[in-house]
Design a protein around this motif. Sequence first.
Motif, PDB file in Angstrom:
ATOM      1  N   GLY A 158       0.661  -1.316   0.067  1.00  0.00           N
ATOM      2  CA  GLY A 158       0.198  -0.064  -0.053  1.00  0.00           C
ATOM      3  C   GLY A 158       0.786   1.332  -0.166  1.00  0.00           C
ATOM      4  N   GLN A 159       2.190   1.389  -0.170  1.00  0.00           N
ATOM      5  CA  GLN A 159       3.038   2.244   0.202  1.00  0.00           C
ATOM      6  C   GLN A 159       3.619   2.649  -1.159  1.00  0.00           C
ATOM      7  OE1 GLN A 159       3.923   4.796   2.766  1.00  0.00           O
ATOM      8  NE2 GLN A 159       4.531   5.682   1.044  1.00  0.00           N
ATOM      9  N   HIS A 160       3.437   3.653  -1.786  1.00  0.00           N
ATOM     10  CA  HIS A 160       3.988   4.245  -3.053  1.00  0.00           C
ATOM     11  C   HIS A 160       5.759   4.551  -3.018  1.00  0.00           C
ATOM     12  CE1 HIS A 160       0.665   4.856  -5.678  1.00  0.00           C
ATOM     13  NE2 HIS A 160      -0.261   5.312  -4.260  1.00  0.00           N
ATOM     14  N   GLU A 179       7.486   8.579   1.296  1.00  0.00           N
ATOM     15  CA  GLU A 179       7.035   9.406   2.145  1.00  0.00           C
ATOM     16  C   GLU A 179       5.609   8.875   2.586  1.00  0.00           C
ATOM     17  OE1 GLU A 179       6.168  14.116   3.085  1.00  0.00           O
ATOM     18  OE2 GLU A 179       7.470  13.559   1.572  1.00  0.00           O
ATOM     19  N   SER A 180       5.499   8.674   3.768  1.00  0.00           N
ATOM     20  CA  SER A 180       4.324   8.014   4.159  1.00  0.00           C
ATOM     21  C   SER A 180       2.796   9.007   3.644  1.00  0.00           C
ATOM     22  CB  SER A 180       4.020   7.869   5.652  1.00  0.00           C
ATOM     23  OG  SER A 180       2.859   7.562   6.064  1.00  0.00           O
ATOM     24  N   GLY A 181       2.012   8.211   3.010  1.00  0.00           N
ATOM     25  CA  GLY A 181       0.748   8.964   2.545  1.00  0.00           C
ATOM     26  C   GLY A 181       0.925   9.852   1.331  1.00  0.00           C
ATOM     27  N   ALA A 182       1.887   9.632   0.709  1.00  0.00           N
ATOM     28  CA  ALA A 182       2.116  10.447  -0.544  1.00  0.00           C
ATOM     29  C   ALA A 182       2.770   9.699  -1.522  1.00  0.00           C
ATOM     30  CB  ALA A 182       3.030  11.723  -0.173  1.00  0.00           C
ATOM     31  N   VAL A 183       2.555  10.237  -2.805  1.00  0.00           N
ATOM     32  CA  VAL A 183       3.232   9.500  -3.952  1.00  0.00           C
ATOM     33  C   VAL A 183       4.838  10.449  -4.309  1.00  0.00           C
ATOM     34  CG1 VAL A 183       3.227   8.918  -6.201  1.00  0.00           C
ATOM     35  CG2 VAL A 183       0.784   8.880  -5.240  1.00  0.00           C
ATOM     36  N   PRO A 184       5.776   9.643  -4.328  1.00  0.00           N
ATOM     37  CA  PRO A 184       7.181  10.187  -4.397  1.00  0.00           C
ATOM     38  C   PRO A 184       7.061  10.842  -5.746  1.00  0.00           C
ATOM     39  CG  PRO A 184       7.479   7.987  -4.370  1.00  0.00           C
ATOM     40  CD  PRO A 184       5.902   7.989  -4.097  1.00  0.00           C
ATOM     41  N   ASP A 185       7.913  11.996  -5.789  1.00  0.00           N
ATOM     42  CA  ASP A 185       8.391  12.663  -6.851  1.00  0.00           C
ATOM     43  C   ASP A 185       9.688  11.964  -7.632  1.00  0.00           C
ATOM     44  OD1 ASP A 185       9.451  14.255  -8.778  1.00  0.00           O
ATOM     45  OD2 ASP A 185       9.043  16.093  -7.957  1.00  0.00           O
ATOM     46  N   LEU A 186       9.188  11.225  -8.559  1.00  0.00           N
ATOM     47  CA  LEU A 186      10.301  10.352  -9.335  1.00  0.00           C
ATOM     48  C   LEU A 186      11.525  11.073  -9.726  1.00  0.00           C
ATOM     49  CD1 LEU A 186      11.434   7.492 -10.278  1.00  0.00           C
ATOM     50  CD2 LEU A 186      10.083   7.932 -12.333  1.00  0.00           C
TER      51      LEU A 186
END
Length: 204
Positions: A158-160, A179-186
């Motif tokens: 469930g973690q991006h 980062e918990s609850g966020a989609v990382p900036d690739l």
Amino acid sequence: MPENDHPQPEDVLVDVTPAAPCPRPRRRLWPALGAVALLGAGTFGVVFADNFANLGAYRYSPPKSFTGLAYAPEASRAKQPGTLGSESGVSATAYLGDGDRSTVFVTVEERHIFTPSSELDDLLARQRADGIRLDGFRDVDPGERGGAMKCGTTVFQGQHLAVCDWADGSMWGTYTEAESGAVPDLGAAVDHARDFRRQAEVPS
């Protein structure tokens, strides 16, 4: 007719003359092949000169903090025996921050790698075999440490996650940040992975 007057069979002649030496063109063949082989070896050395020069050029020495995150010894692991015995080793390094909301996790195996791009392909194949799905995975500029690097994203429990895999003449590694609850900036993760390599890969 007297018996002695019967015509006698002619003697069978067997040619026992030694074989003639190889014609001159064939005698020149082996030196020519040898010259071609030496030329090929020389060309191979020129083409792969950087590969030879980069073997073991760096060792892994991760920084005590990274992008404002603190080293987390409880989630890290010192070098363990690698696939090539005592000359290699697998390390895991973790960094935590912002109440454990931000995480960087790096796995590295130190060993001499002659063809980094092939090693990187093998690493990706192993990850896929382990059920890791990497979306939008693509080649990226590996930065000043060279070698080959590919980056993409995945979802684990469930973690991006943003993931960058790399390989060079001294090691292969997997850089992961979340980062918990966020989609990382690739794009940012790619920059971070290059920066981490610059800090963690120190001259041997």
